[in-house]
Design a protein around this motif. Sequence first.
Motif, PDB file in Angstrom:
ATOM      1  N   GLU A 158       0.739  -1.356  -0.006  1.00 10.57           N
ATOM      2  CA  GLU A 158       0.064  -0.016  -0.090  1.00 10.57           C
ATOM      3  C   GLU A 158       0.645   1.192   0.069  1.00 10.57           C
ATOM      4  OE1 GLU A 158      -2.724   0.062   3.019  1.00 10.57           O
ATOM      5  OE2 GLU A 158      -3.386   2.224   2.617  1.00 10.57           O
ATOM      6  N   TYR A 167     -10.373   5.122   8.910  1.00  9.26           N
ATOM      7  CA  TYR A 167      -9.826   3.902   8.236  1.00  9.26           C
ATOM      8  C   TYR A 167     -10.799   2.889   8.444  1.00  9.26           C
ATOM      9  CZ  TYR A 167      -5.221   5.975   7.562  1.00  9.26           C
ATOM     10  OH  TYR A 167      -3.960   6.679   6.996  1.00  9.26           O
ATOM     11  N   PHE A 202     -11.043   2.894  12.447  1.00  9.37           N
ATOM     12  CA  PHE A 202     -10.488   3.630  13.192  1.00  9.37           C
ATOM     13  C   PHE A 202     -10.498   5.376  12.665  1.00  9.37           C
ATOM     14  CE2 PHE A 202      -6.554   5.877  14.355  1.00  9.37           C
ATOM     15  CZ  PHE A 202      -6.457   5.434  15.728  1.00  9.37           C
ATOM     16  N   ALA A 226      -8.764   8.311  12.225  1.00 12.09           N
ATOM     17  CA  ALA A 226      -7.413   9.025  12.350  1.00 12.09           C
ATOM     18  C   ALA A 226      -7.243  10.570  12.308  1.00 12.09           C
ATOM     19  CB  ALA A 226      -6.692   8.389  11.092  1.00 12.09           C
ATOM     20  N   HIS A 236       2.922  13.142  18.139  1.00 12.42           N
ATOM     21  CA  HIS A 236       3.300  11.711  18.867  1.00 12.42           C
ATOM     22  C   HIS A 236       3.017  10.956  17.708  1.00 12.42           C
ATOM     23  CE1 HIS A 236       3.593   8.578  21.875  1.00 12.42           C
ATOM     24  NE2 HIS A 236       4.667   9.452  22.287  1.00 12.42           N
ATOM     25  N   THR A 237       3.654   9.539  17.644  1.00  8.71           N
ATOM     26  CA  THR A 237       3.452   8.592  16.454  1.00  8.71           C
ATOM     27  C   THR A 237       2.131   8.070  16.741  1.00  8.71           C
ATOM     28  OG1 THR A 237       5.666   7.666  17.013  1.00  8.71           O
ATOM     29  CG2 THR A 237       4.304   6.338  15.846  1.00  8.71           C
ATOM     30  N   GLY A 238       1.503   8.112  15.377  1.00  5.47           N
ATOM     31  CA  GLY A 238      -0.132   7.679  15.683  1.00  5.47           C
ATOM     32  C   GLY A 238      -1.101   9.029  15.840  1.00  5.47           C
ATOM     33  N   SER A 239      -0.391   9.988  15.795  1.00  6.10           N
ATOM     34  CA  SER A 239      -1.496  11.267  16.093  1.00  6.10           C
ATOM     35  C   SER A 239      -2.131  11.668  14.685  1.00  6.10           C
ATOM     36  CB  SER A 239      -0.734  12.492  16.627  1.00  6.10           C
ATOM     37  OG  SER A 239       0.315  12.899  15.712  1.00  6.10           O
ATOM     38  N   GLY A 240      -1.651  11.010  13.569  1.00  5.51           N
ATOM     39  CA  GLY A 240      -2.420  11.386  12.263  1.00  5.51           C
ATOM     40  C   GLY A 240      -1.752  12.055  11.264  1.00  5.51           C
ATOM     41  N   LYS A 241      -0.417  12.304  11.499  1.00  4.94           N
ATOM     42  CA  LYS A 241       0.530  13.326  10.730  1.00  4.94           C
ATOM     43  C   LYS A 241       0.398  12.740   9.125  1.00  4.94           C
ATOM     44  CE  LYS A 241       4.090  12.764  13.127  1.00  4.94           C
ATOM     45  NZ  LYS A 241       3.829  11.782  14.004  1.00  4.94           N
ATOM     46  N   SER A 242       0.885  11.624   9.100  1.00 12.21           N
ATOM     47  CA  SER A 242       0.887  10.855   7.752  1.00 12.21           C
ATOM     48  C   SER A 242      -0.469  10.709   7.041  1.00 12.21           C
ATOM     49  CB  SER A 242       1.452   9.580   7.706  1.00 12.21           C
ATOM     50  OG  SER A 242       2.766   9.611   8.440  1.00 12.21           O
ATOM     51  N   THR A 243      -1.405  10.678   7.861  1.00 15.91           N
ATOM     52  CA  THR A 243      -2.827  10.528   7.177  1.00 15.91           C
ATOM     53  C   THR A 243      -3.189  11.899   6.698  1.00 15.91           C
ATOM     54  OG1 THR A 243      -3.527   8.965   9.110  1.00 15.91           O
ATOM     55  CG2 THR A 243      -5.287   9.948   7.858  1.00 15.91           C
TER      56      THR A 243
END
Lengths: 265, 290
Positions: free
Chosen positions: A176, B12, B20, B22, B41-48
Amino acid sequence: MNNSMIIGQYVPGTSLIHRLDPRTKILVIFFFVIIVFFANSVWSYSILTAFAIGTALATRVPLSFIVKGLKPVWFLIVFTFLLHLFVSRQGDILFSVLGFPFYEESLIQGGTLSLRFFLLILFTSLLTLTTSPIEITDAIEYLLHPLKKLRFPVHELALMMSISLRFIPTLMQEAEKISKAQASRGVDFRTGSLKDRVSAVIPLLIPLFVSAFKRAEELAMAMEARGYQGGEGRTKIRALLFRKKDYIVFFLFCLIMAATIGTRV
Amino acid sequence: MELTFNEVTYTYSPGTPFEFRALENLSLHVPSGSYTAIIGHTGSGKSTLIQHINALLQPTSGSVKVGDFVIEAGRKNKNLRSLREKTGIVFQYPEHQLFEETVEKDIAFGPKNFGVDEEEIRERVNKALEAVQLPEDMKEKSPFDLSGGQMRRVAIAGVLAMKPKVLVLDEPTAGLDPRGQKEMMDMFYSLHESEELTTVLVTHSMEDALTYADEVVILNEGRKYMQGAPLDVFKRKEELRQVQLDIPEVLEFLEKIEKEFGVSIEYNKQPLAELAKELTSRLGRRDDYE
Ligand SMILES: Nc1ncnc2c1ncn2[C@@H]1O[C@H](COP(=O)(O)OP(=O)(O)O)[C@@H](O)[C@H]1O
Ligand SMILES: [Mg+2]
């Protein structure tokens, strides 16, 4: 990812079914698959259907999720039914619609065949739905243990299975990620001629293979560094254990089997 | 180009047990030509968040505007190609996307997809190689024979060769050695200036945010937690600590100085040497301090 397919997907949970020993689940399914072919009466089918649906409910996985996940299979089930209805013509004519005759025998045969199909798929997908791949592998290794005497590489097979299962989600994520990166560089995976689409897959496949090989190499190295030498004399960190609930399930299942056999005609 | 997020929510795998959320009701404005750092923080949604900028993801509700393009929940995107040409995204670990036989071909891959002509492509490849400080004779090598750091540079060159108007960087220096990190960040900044790019940087480094960005956005659990000029945001130390973030070391240091010696020094990106000078003059020569 638009992944509505549930076959093979694990949904973590804490229901009774989740907590059963994986060997219990595999054995029950094994015998369920056999017993389904013994059913031949309304009663025996009802008992098995009730048992399968009851078990599905007991997993506490939302029923809508299970039903939706079987979507590709619904098609096959309905198709089987219709095929029987239209192709085989046995028994008395029950009624006709717009001049098309419906035969009693083919209706019943189509119905039971589809029902069997449904029961098999539903029940076996409950295993992967409630059991982590690692548990399944451990259970299979245990159950295949006797084959070791015949020099069958049980441990290696189980290891291969668990490594593959472990890396499927990783590879999917990787795929992906890479396809997004290439889409950002202008690759169009969705439109264009067949040739265009095939050549669009190359920028996806090459990085995927490269990273899979790299991963395999790293994993092999890490395993050797930690002293892995094959299955001989290796102990288990997750000991499988039959508990009271497993015995109760076995007992209940024996009752179901007896009832199914008993209600045959 | 200007970016506007209007009450964007992204979920998601909706309708499954893996559902989830995001991003939640996130609104954000990034002016054209600005340099915005996104921290969380990691998992805070930056890449999303950044994947909405070139419509790799489509909002579950709300809308995203990139220049004249509108990416909206439940509407099919038109002109995707020209949107993607204008927005270059450097993903986390971009070296994983290399696939061509030679460095040159890989860098040319993006421009080629967007229909740039051969002559121009060759020129762009040379410029991109120069920008990422790789020698020209590397063009004929296989990207898989290079070191990790060089592969990263090739991948980045591949994005730069698209000549994007918006440059999105998702933790572009993760896993590089400290000197390589600084070189790369300086390179992005000079491109930002010379090409008048709109730059969005996802980073864990408070130092980088302070040094390069003119706006900082803090994300927490898919929501916008804070936004403002770096120095303003980093003043709010306690609030940052609540989402497991620290302030840049320089600011931490100056704060300690103030506590210890009662001397407060305004930080406005002066180099360390200057800061040291200022400090000695303000503290006075305390030979008796020994
Ligand atoms: N493809 C995906 N499917 C499901 N959940 C995802 C997916 N990608 C990211 N997430 C989840 O969304 C959240 C935000 O992820 P991400 O945007 O990658 O965060 P960040 O870049 O800030 O670390 C994480 O909790 C992550 O687990
Ligand atoms: Mg990320």
